[in-house]
Motif scaffolding. Structure first.
Motif, PDB file in Angstrom:
ATOM      1  N   GLY A   1       0.832  -1.209   0.000  1.00 45.53           N
ATOM      2  CA  GLY A   1       0.000   0.000   0.000  1.00 45.53           C
ATOM      3  C   GLY A   1       0.860   1.249   0.000  1.00 45.53           C
ATOM      4  O   GLY A   1       1.872   1.327  -0.686  1.00 45.53           O
ATOM      5  N   ARG A   2       0.453   2.238   0.780  1.00 43.50           N
ATOM      6  CA  ARG A   2       1.207   3.496   0.862  1.00 43.50           C
ATOM      7  C   ARG A   2       2.201   3.431   2.009  1.00 43.50           C
ATOM      8  O   ARG A   2       1.901   2.909   3.077  1.00 43.50           O
ATOM      9  N   LEU A   3       3.373   3.994   1.804  1.00 45.79           N
ATOM     10  CA  LEU A   3       4.439   3.993   2.793  1.00 45.79           C
ATOM     11  C   LEU A   3       5.001   5.406   2.909  1.00 45.79           C
ATOM     12  O   LEU A   3       5.127   6.118   1.912  1.00 45.79           O
ATOM     13  N   GLN A   4       5.348   5.769   4.124  1.00 44.84           N
ATOM     14  CA  GLN A   4       5.978   7.060   4.363  1.00 44.84           C
ATOM     15  C   GLN A   4       6.988   6.886   5.490  1.00 44.84           C
ATOM     16  O   GLN A   4       6.731   6.188   6.464  1.00 44.84           O
ATOM     17  N   GLY A   5       8.132   7.520   5.343  1.00 47.19           N
ATOM     18  CA  GLY A   5       9.128   7.517   6.399  1.00 47.19           C
ATOM     19  C   GLY A   5       9.195   8.887   7.028  1.00 47.19           C
ATOM     20  O   GLY A   5       8.999   9.899   6.353  1.00 47.19           O
ATOM     21  N   ARG A   6       9.432   8.924   8.340  1.00 45.05           N
ATOM     22  CA  ARG A   6       9.579  10.214   9.003  1.00 45.05           C
ATOM     23  C   ARG A   6      10.513  10.085  10.184  1.00 45.05           C
ATOM     24  O   ARG A   6      10.722   9.000  10.712  1.00 45.05           O
ATOM     25  N   PHE A   7      11.117  11.214  10.558  1.00 43.12           N
ATOM     26  CA  PHE A   7      12.056  11.207  11.669  1.00 43.12           C
ATOM     27  C   PHE A   7      11.949  12.508  12.439  1.00 43.12           C
ATOM     28  O   PHE A   7      11.445  13.521  11.942  1.00 43.12           O
ATOM     29  N   ILE A   8      12.415  12.455  13.669  1.00 41.29           N
ATOM     30  CA  ILE A   8      12.534  13.631  14.513  1.00 41.29           C
ATOM     31  C   ILE A   8      13.871  13.526  15.218  1.00 41.29           C
ATOM     32  O   ILE A   8      14.263  12.446  15.667  1.00 41.29           O
ATOM     33  N   CYS A   9      14.605  14.623  15.279  1.00 38.35           N
ATOM     34  CA  CYS A   9      15.885  14.612  15.978  1.00 38.35           C
ATOM     35  C   CYS A   9      16.013  15.862  16.835  1.00 38.35           C
ATOM     36  O   CYS A   9      15.392  16.876  16.561  1.00 38.35           O
ATOM     37  N   TRP A  10      16.799  15.729  17.865  1.00 38.17           N
ATOM     38  CA  TRP A  10      16.978  16.806  18.827  1.00 38.17           C
ATOM     39  C   TRP A  10      18.370  17.372  18.647  1.00 38.17           C
ATOM     40  O   TRP A  10      19.273  16.702  18.180  1.00 38.17           O
ATOM     41  N   ASN A  11      18.557  18.621  19.008  1.00 44.23           N
ATOM     42  CA  ASN A  11      19.885  19.201  18.861  1.00 44.23           C
ATOM     43  C   ASN A  11      20.236  20.053  20.063  1.00 44.23           C
ATOM     44  O   ASN A  11      19.432  20.276  20.955  1.00 44.23           O
ATOM     45  N   ASN A  12      21.441  20.505  20.065  1.00 44.46           N
ATOM     46  CA  ASN A  12      21.939  21.398  21.107  1.00 44.46           C
ATOM     47  C   ASN A  12      22.197  22.778  20.522  1.00 44.46           C
ATOM     48  O   ASN A  12      23.115  23.456  20.921  1.00 44.46           O
ATOM     49  N   ARG A  13      21.416  23.144  19.526  1.00 45.23           N
ATOM     50  CA  ARG A  13      21.579  24.403  18.810  1.00 45.23           C
ATOM     51  C   ARG A  13      22.964  24.523  18.168  1.00 45.23           C
ATOM     52  O   ARG A  13      23.573  25.573  18.166  1.00 45.23           O
ATOM     53  N   ASP A  14      23.418  23.378  17.636  1.00 48.07           N
ATOM     54  CA  ASP A  14      24.745  23.365  17.030  1.00 48.07           C
ATOM     55  C   ASP A  14      24.705  23.063  15.534  1.00 48.07           C
ATOM     56  O   ASP A  14      25.713  22.742  14.936  1.00 48.07           O
ATOM     57  N   GLY A  15      23.515  23.160  14.936  1.00 44.34           N
ATOM     58  CA  GLY A  15      23.425  23.011  13.484  1.00 44.34           C
ATOM     59  C   GLY A  15      23.419  21.581  12.994  1.00 44.34           C
ATOM     60  O   GLY A  15      23.751  21.338  11.833  1.00 44.34           O
ATOM     61  N   GLY A  16      23.027  20.613  13.819  1.00 39.27           N
ATOM     62  CA  GLY A  16      22.969  19.218  13.379  1.00 39.27           C
ATOM     63  C   GLY A  16      21.914  19.016  12.306  1.00 39.27           C
ATOM     64  O   GLY A  16      20.880  19.692  12.285  1.00 39.27           O
ATOM     65  N   THR A  17      22.177  18.103  11.380  1.00 36.15           N
ATOM     66  CA  THR A  17      21.244  17.813  10.290  1.00 36.15           C
ATOM     67  C   THR A  17      21.055  16.312  10.166  1.00 36.15           C
ATOM     68  O   THR A  17      21.864  15.520  10.665  1.00 36.15           O
ATOM     69  N   MET A  18      19.996  15.930   9.438  1.00 35.85           N
ATOM     70  CA  MET A  18      19.672  14.521   9.237  1.00 35.85           C
ATOM     71  C   MET A  18      19.001  14.383   7.883  1.00 35.85           C
ATOM     72  O   MET A  18      18.394  15.321   7.367  1.00 35.85           O
ATOM     73  N   ARG A  19      19.095  13.174   7.305  1.00 36.31           N
ATOM     74  CA  ARG A  19      18.480  12.888   6.014  1.00 36.31           C
ATOM     75  C   ARG A  19      17.941  11.465   6.057  1.00 36.31           C
ATOM     76  O   ARG A  19      18.636  10.557   6.505  1.00 36.31           O
ATOM     77  N   LEU A  20      16.705  11.268   5.586  1.00 40.04           N
ATOM     78  CA  LEU A  20      16.086   9.942   5.541  1.00 40.04           C
ATOM     79  C   LEU A  20      15.787   9.588   4.096  1.00 40.04           C
ATOM     80  O   LEU A  20      15.231  10.400   3.356  1.00 40.04           O
ATOM     81  N   GLN A  21      16.169   8.368   3.719  1.00 37.52           N
ATOM     82  CA  GLN A  21      15.901   7.887   2.369  1.00 37.52           C
ATOM     83  C   GLN A  21      15.225   6.527   2.445  1.00 37.52           C
ATOM     84  O   GLN A  21      15.555   5.713   3.303  1.00 37.52           O
ATOM     85  N   ILE A  22      14.261   6.288   1.547  1.00 39.79           N
ATOM     86  CA  ILE A  22      13.674   4.967   1.369  1.00 39.79           C
ATOM     87  C   ILE A  22      14.357   4.371   0.156  1.00 39.79           C
ATOM     88  O   ILE A  22      14.328   4.963  -0.928  1.00 39.79           O
ATOM     89  N   ILE A  23      14.990   3.206   0.334  1.00 40.39           N
ATOM     90  CA  ILE A  23      15.783   2.623  -0.749  1.00 40.39           C
ATOM     91  C   ILE A  23      15.351   1.182  -1.009  1.00 40.39           C
ATOM     92  O   ILE A  23      14.848   0.496  -0.132  1.00 40.39           O
ATOM     93  N   ARG A  24      15.564   0.744  -2.239  1.00 39.84           N
ATOM     94  CA  ARG A  24      15.352  -0.670  -2.600  1.00 39.84           C
ATOM     95  C   ARG A  24      16.589  -1.466  -2.199  1.00 39.84           C
ATOM     96  O   ARG A  24      17.617  -0.913  -1.836  1.00 39.84           O
ATOM     97  N   GLU A  25      16.477  -2.760  -2.325  1.00 48.06           N
ATOM     98  CA  GLU A  25      17.603  -3.642  -2.002  1.00 48.06           C
ATOM     99  C   GLU A  25      18.804  -3.391  -2.912  1.00 48.06           C
ATOM    100  O   GLU A  25      19.942  -3.589  -2.515  1.00 48.06           O
ATOM    101  N   ASN A  26      18.562  -2.946  -4.136  1.00 47.56           N
ATOM    102  CA  ASN A  26      19.672  -2.691  -5.067  1.00 47.56           C
ATOM    103  C   ASN A  26      20.297  -1.306  -4.860  1.00 47.56           C
ATOM    104  O   ASN A  26      21.193  -0.929  -5.586  1.00 47.56           O
TER     105      ASN A  26
END
Length: 154
Positions: A78-103
């Motif tokens: 069916g339908r799929l969605q990925g999501r994330f939440i991250c915390w920081n210390n006001r130091d400019g941290g970043t994050m990236r989430l990808q949905i990938i196939r086995e290949n």
């Protein structure tokens, strides 16, 4: 004879006998309307998205594993969605989430998002047939503890 005597004797009571000055032919009673919903719609509608799984990845894990975390492969229907939440210390941290196939093909990507205590989501993805996918989470420097979720819908 009074009204109480008629009640005590079992006599017939009418509106005219109780209220002599009231005209009973002037207005017809309006039908009562009910604001209750039919029984079929009383059930709560199912939520649009349901969480299939979630994981919490610590900053120390990211630091020890080249700032990358990859989920176990799972079957998406069916339908799929990925999501994330991250915390920081006001130091400019970043994050990236990808949905990938086995290949390794990237199906959806959030792009680089700031760690700002807000949920960041990929665009939803629809599978006609079941597909095997993984989530890949990449942390910028400095790394922060992150919660990631897989959400599904029909």
């Amino acid at each position: 004879m009074t009204t109480l005597n008629k009640i005590a004797l079992g006599g017939a009571l009418t509106v005219a006998s109780l209220f002599p000055g009231l005209s009973t032919t002037a207005h017809a009673a309006a039908p009562a309307t009910s604001h209750a919903r039919p029984a079929s719609t009383e059930r709560a509608a199912p939520a649009a998205w349901s969480v299939k799984w979630r994981a919490k990845i610590s900053a120390s894990y990211f630091n020890a594993h080249a700032h990358r975390w990859v989920s176990q492969p799972f079957i998406a229907r069916g339908r799929l969605q990925g999501r994330f939440i991250c915390w920081n210390n006001r130091d400019g941290g970043t994050m990236r989430l990808q949905i990938i196939r086995e290949n390794g093909q990237i199906l959806r990507d959030t792009g680089v998002q700031p760690c700002d205590w807000h949920w960041h989501s990929t665009a939803s993805l629809r599978f006609q047939r079941a597909g095997i996918v993984r989530f890949r989470l990449e942390a910028g420097r400095p790394a922060h503890t992150t919660t990631v979720q897989a959400r599904a819908s029909r």
